[in-house]
Design an enzyme around this catalytic site. Sequence first.
Site, PDB file in Angstrom:
ATOM      1  N   ASP A 233       4.279   4.154  -4.037  1.00  0.00           N
ATOM      2  CA  ASP A 233       4.661   5.679  -5.202  1.00  0.00           C
ATOM      3  C   ASP A 233       3.402   6.759  -4.709  1.00  0.00           C
ATOM      4  OD1 ASP A 233       6.762   4.255  -5.748  1.00  0.00           O
ATOM      5  OD2 ASP A 233       5.895   3.434  -7.775  1.00  0.00           O
ATOM      6  N   GLU A 259      11.486   7.850   1.340  1.00  0.00           N
ATOM      7  CA  GLU A 259      10.611   8.498   1.233  1.00  0.00           C
ATOM      8  C   GLU A 259      11.192  10.234   1.534  1.00  0.00           C
ATOM      9  OE1 GLU A 259      12.070   5.636   3.956  1.00  0.00           O
ATOM     10  OE2 GLU A 259      11.864   5.778   2.419  1.00  0.00           O
TER      11      GLU A 259
END
Length: 357
Positions: A233, A259
């Site tokens: 994260d 991502e």
Amino acid sequence: MDVPTDEHERTLAFAEIALGQIKALGQSAAPRNFEIWYHYATGYNQPLNQQINETLAQKGTLSNDDLDHIYATYISDTRFGERIDTVGTRVLDEIKQVMSTIDAATGSASTYSERLTAASETLAQAKDSDALRAVIEHLVQGANEMEASNRKLEARLAATRQEIEHLQDNLEAVRNESLTDPLTTLANRKYFDAALAQGISEAADKNEPLSLLMADIDHFKTFNDRFGHLTGDQVLRLVALSVKQNVKNSDIAARYGGEEFVIALPNTPLGAANEIADQIRRSVMTKELMKRSTGERLGRVTISIGVAALQPEDNAPLLIERADRCLYAAKRNGRNKVVCENDEEAKAEIITRVRVA
């Protein structure tokens, strides 16, 4: 407020099941994960349970991307709907209260009108000053009551106007939140898809250029597997920060999924877009990742970016496909690289895909 014993025990049981699932799968006990498993434990959200069961049957676990997808699909939208319903209920309550106040004011106006009629008849029959004084006092009393009623109505309307403005702000906040990725605070895919379609339409109408960047974090799965989802994260937020620092307000930056990031650049030709992409790539590369809990240096993050420019025959899917093709060319040619559709690597990627097909 006291919670009934059975309700207390029931909710605790759900919580224990949720924590048990988190422990069994080795996931972080983040609020999002707990909420997903709490919903699962209750059994009320059947589509969520079915999706989880099918994913576990296929993969034996739930990845961070799986959890993102489950939350966005089966919980996030429901939450926004519930919040919108709450605001709507409060608006209806305010309207009911205003109508009640208006009804009371209307009743006061009717009463005052009746008093005026009666006073007019009394005046016609009045023969001395005492009778006139009584009529005038009666009228003054009615006028004062009417004024008080009007003041009450004005106060109620002012309070309602203020409350409705507050509720409008709440609705706008809910709307913005529904179009924002909570982790990176960039736009989400839902917002981006709509904004890109509008941007393409406007570019065509004005005969202006528009370019698209598609970026993907290099070796992101390795970060997640090695350092955990919390570090993953942090990587996503770091890349999002670099994106924000290198785009203008008129540009549209979003987390497209997992991502992957996308940036639409209105009124920007391919060459300029290529330069912006490289600025973002270099900005990401200069930031060193550090584990907050220990201060351990985890190295640097890199990204690969594909760049495509809008063509006259393009729609959104075609433009995205070409940018995506360039992104994969950047990945194939060593990563930490920008490839635009005019580069030889992108042309080679087209040939490779045609052969595979």
